[in-house]
Design a protein around this motif. Structure first.
Motif, PDB file in Angstrom:
ATOM      1  N   PRO A  35       0.811  -1.232   0.000  1.00 44.86           N
ATOM      2  CA  PRO A  35       0.000   0.000   0.000  1.00 44.86           C
ATOM      3  C   PRO A  35       0.839   1.275   0.000  1.00 44.86           C
ATOM      4  N   TYR A  36       2.043   1.229   0.589  1.00 44.92           N
ATOM      5  CA  TYR A  36       2.858   2.438   0.680  1.00 44.92           C
ATOM      6  C   TYR A  36       3.571   2.754  -0.627  1.00 44.92           C
ATOM      7  N   PHE A  37       3.675   1.778  -1.522  1.00 47.13           N
ATOM      8  CA  PHE A  37       4.317   2.022  -2.813  1.00 47.13           C
ATOM      9  C   PHE A  37       3.324   2.501  -3.877  1.00 47.13           C
ATOM     10  N   SER A  38       2.050   2.664  -3.513  1.00 52.18           N
ATOM     11  CA  SER A  38       1.052   3.132  -4.468  1.00 52.18           C
ATOM     12  C   SER A  38       1.076   4.664  -4.538  1.00 52.18           C
ATOM     13  N   ARG A  39       0.633   5.146  -5.676  1.00 51.08           N
ATOM     14  CA  ARG A  39       0.564   6.602  -5.881  1.00 51.08           C
ATOM     15  C   ARG A  39      -0.511   7.230  -4.991  1.00 51.08           C
ATOM     16  N   GLN A  40      -1.547   6.472  -4.696  1.00 52.21           N
ATOM     17  CA  GLN A  40      -2.632   6.997  -3.875  1.00 52.21           C
ATOM     18  C   GLN A  40      -2.163   7.335  -2.466  1.00 52.21           C
ATOM     19  N   TRP A  41      -1.313   6.464  -1.883  1.00 51.29           N
ATOM     20  CA  TRP A  41      -0.841   6.745  -0.524  1.00 51.29           C
ATOM     21  C   TRP A  41       0.037   7.989  -0.499  1.00 51.29           C
ATOM     22  N   ALA A  42       0.908   8.146  -1.486  1.00 55.46           N
ATOM     23  CA  ALA A  42       1.784   9.318  -1.529  1.00 55.46           C
ATOM     24  C   ALA A  42       0.984  10.607  -1.680  1.00 55.46           C
ATOM     25  N   ASP A  43      -0.011  10.581  -2.562  1.00 55.53           N
ATOM     26  CA  ASP A  43      -0.840  11.782  -2.747  1.00 55.53           C
ATOM     27  C   ASP A  43      -1.632  12.108  -1.485  1.00 55.53           C
TER      28      ASP A  43
END
Length: 715
Positions: A141-149
């Motif tokens: 989950p932390y490597f997804s773009r959604q978590w970073a945004d």
């Protein structure tokens, strides 16, 4: 906050250039370039953090976060420390997932002593040894773009709210302080004038008292203080001067032209007009006054168009002059070619002058020209209240769904704020000082003070749990207090959709202090506590008139906080009450469909009485398809006067109706203009005269609000 800092930096830079401090200016520019707070610009702070992460500058990232912690986060309360720690943890994880294996191992080697005791990092030490961590269920989950945004947006919002609550710079503090001092000075000046007047009356031996009204009311006029003599002298001089035939004189505001003689309405008992009105001393006609020396007063209960007005509205006035000049030239050319069709006459009264004379059209002398009519359609349900603030810049409208829209119409129509509440809202009122505040009465016994500029609630006052329905609010012209009408729950079980039972519910009338946010007192309602439907102050706040569900009008002396007089005014409830222009009489509209003028110096004496159609007094009915019918009891204002008190705006089934208050045998209302424009019954009206061209607001059951701009013609 960022824009405020930038403006301050520009002012400081201009000052240094003006003084010739070039070396200081260079140091200032250098310090701004290396400013770690980035001028309190949140977007630049986020960019700086992302740049440190992308460059894998772990030391710089830690130092920058520690700087923000010492400079900003340490000033927060302890309850926000958990949020700060979560953001720091997410920032370090954001650093780890953006790096390669080598940078990840370096991170855990340098941070092992700090992170090994934290439970949220216990599973992350195996991250460098996982072949494909982006596929591992624990780390994917932390490597997804959604978590970073999501993390960056959360950090951005946190910093934005933090900077807004810090109040580092107070640009408006000195202005507000100066304004409050000037308002206090004005109150003290009026108090001194009142004391001097009382002393002079005592020396003259004038001890005339009618009923329970105090002495200062007996000689009170609409202006009530020093402006009375000044404006009176101007009117005498202007009345003696022959009217000019200049074409542009028709574009002057109503208060600037020669005013027509105010109507003297005879009493129903046949007494002379002098018995029902309070006279005033006219100064010598040779005393010429200059408008520039008159005190600047805002619109509202004490506003007079004849006085000096601020230049805020001048550009709109000249724009309208140019527009009207073009239209009038075009109309004059067309008049020679074809006759002008008269507008259809509005609904007749049974005893109006138009019916008595058998006329089928409008009056030959048209007092107003309708320049334009705009529509505000942001509401999706029936309107309950629609009020203009004291400055004439903003409008607040409330619908039956509890949605409040704050919007402006000058120079363009634009929504400024939308207020939605979980509890039902029943009433609203603009505060007098400052005029950006809005009082909101609910159906659960609370009143909120809302700041329309900051778009937030300042206070929420718990009025009374046993009387939760806040039916009416009225703010004193001094701005120091407001009156609140609280009623028991409706016996019908409905909020506002059906007529109430003939037996009135109980209620209270309370006075609250806006500065201390505490209740000052509870008024005595005789013969029994009853729900107050409408309230109105006079221009200086010394008198308060109320209309109740038992059909009684009560007049309160706000200096003694006592009931001066009361009388039964209508068969049924009183829906709307207003003071007349000279404040010697009170106008009321009731459930019985009558429009009555009362003499406040002769308790219960009618000066005139008219029978209005049902679409002007309610209950208002809107029919639809398949037998659908919506019924609404009046809650907002049903009548509004122009700046001179000679014309009144009322509701109708298709738009607002304007009538002239006339003098006859008997006294009557003369219809002069139908505003029109609505497809549903109009339920509340308001008339703003703060600008040179008067603005009429009419709100209907389909959620539409019409804004009609009028121009007063030369009398």
């Amino acid at each position: 906050m960022g824009s405020a800092v930038e403006r301050t930096d520009e002012h400081v830079r201009e000052y240094l250039i003006y003084r010739g401090f070039t070396s200081t200016l260079k140091h200032l520019d250098n310090d701004i370039k290396v400013d770690k707070e980035k001028g309190f610009r949140v977007d630049k702070i986020i960019d700086q953090l992302q740049q440190l992460v992308q460059n894998f500058d772990l030391l710089g990232l830690k130092e920058y976060w520690l700087y923000l912690d010492r400079r900003l986060f340490c000033r927060l309360e302890d309850v926000y420390r958990t949020t700060v720690n979560k953001l720091r943890t997410s920032l370090y994880r954001y650093y780890v997932i953006n790096g390669n294996v080598e940078k990840t191992q370096e991170f855990f080697q340098k941070q092992a002593s700090e992170l090994q005791g934290q439970a949220e990092w216990r599973d992350w030490f195996i991250l460098p040894f996982v072949p494909a961590p982006e596929l591992n269920p624990a780390f994917s989950p932390y490597f997804s773009r959604q978590w970073a945004d999501t993390f960056l947006v959360s950090l951005h919002n946190f910093l934005s709210v933090l900077f807004q609550c810090m109040h580092i710079l107070y640009f408006d503090a000195e202005v507000q302080k100066m304004t409050s001092v000037m308002e206090e000075n004005e109150q003290l000046r009026q108090l001194l004038f009142a004391l001097q007047t009382d002393q002079r009356d005592q020396r003259d031996g004038d001890q005339v008292v009618h009923h329970k009204l105090p002495a200062y009311v007996q000689n009170m006029d609409r202006l009530g203080d020093t402006e009375l003599d000044l404006v009176s002298s101007q009117r005498v001089i202007s009345a003696a001067t022959p009217p000019s035939r200049n074409f542009f004189s028709t574009f002057l505001p109503q208060g600037r032209r020669t005013p027509a003689k105010s109507p003297q309405v005879t009493t129903a008992t046949g007494s002379s007009p002098s018995q029902g009105a309070v006279g005033r001393k006219e100064p010598p006609t040779n005393q010429v006054q200059d408008d520039r020396h008159l005190p600047l007063r805002r619109s509202g209960p004490g506003f007079r168009p004849g006085l000096y007005q601020p230049p805020f509205f001048q550009f709109r006035f000249f724009h309208l002059c140019f527009l009207i000049l073009s239209c009038c030239c075009h109309v004059q050319a067309e008049k020679k070619a074809e006759p002008v069709e008269a507008e259809p006459e509005p609904a007749d009264f049974s005893n109006s002058r138009a019916v008595a004379e058998g006329g089928g059209g409008l009056s030959a002398e048209q007092p107003f020209i309708k320049l334009s009519q705009e529509e505000y359609g942001e509401h999706h349900s029936s309107i309950m209240h629609c009020r203009v603030d004291c400055s004439g810049r903003r409008v607040a409208s409330l619908d039956v769904d509890g949605v409040i829209k704050v919007w402006s119409f000058n120079p363009i129509m634009q929504t400024k704020a939308t207020i939605m509440s979980k509890s039902p809202l029943l009433s609203l009122e603009w505060a007098t000082k400052p005029d950006r505040l809005l009082l909101l009465g609910s159906g659960v016994g609370t009143v909120r003070l809302y700041d329309t500029d900051a778009k937030k609630n300042l206070y929420e006052m718990n009025i009374d749990d046993t009387h939760p329905r806040i039916l009416s609010l009225a703010c004193s012209p001094s701005g120091s207090s407001f009156v609140c009408s609280a009623a028991a729950p409706s016996r019908t079980g409905s909020v506002e959709s059906v007529p109430r039972l003939p037996i009135p519910v109980s209620g209270q009338l309370l006075l609250w202090d806006t500065k201390t946010v505490k209740q000052q007192l509870q008024f005595s309602l005789e013969p029994e506590p009853v729900a107050i439907n409408c309230t109105a102050f006079n221009h200086n706040g010394n008198l308060l008139v109320t209309g109740a569900a038992d059909g009684v009008i009560r007049l309160f002396d706000m200096q003694r906080y006592d009931s001066a007089m009361s009388w039964r005014a209508h068969d049924g409830e009183v829906y709307s009450v207003e003071f007349s222009y000279d404040e010697n009489t009170v106008f009321s509209i009731g459930e019985d469909g009558k429009f009555v003028q009362w003499n406040i110096h002769r308790c219960g004496v009618k000066q005139s009485e008219q029978v209005l159609p049902q679409d002007a007094t309610g209950p208002f009915v809107l029919s639809g398809y398949s037998g659908y019918k919506q019924v609404q009891v009046p809650r907002g204002r049903l009548l509004a006067f122009d700046s001179e008190g000679q014309h009144v705006l009322t509701c109708s089934g298709s738009g607002g109706l304007i009538y002239r208050l006339t003098n006859g045998e008997p006294a009557a209302l003369e219809s002069v203009l139908s505003l029109g424009g609505h497809k549903a019954p109009v339920v509340t009206v308001d008339w703003c005269s703060a600008v040179d061209c008067g603005t009429c607001l009419t709100a209907s059951m389909d959620g539409k609000i019409k804004l009609s701009t009028l121009l007063a013609q030369k009398s």
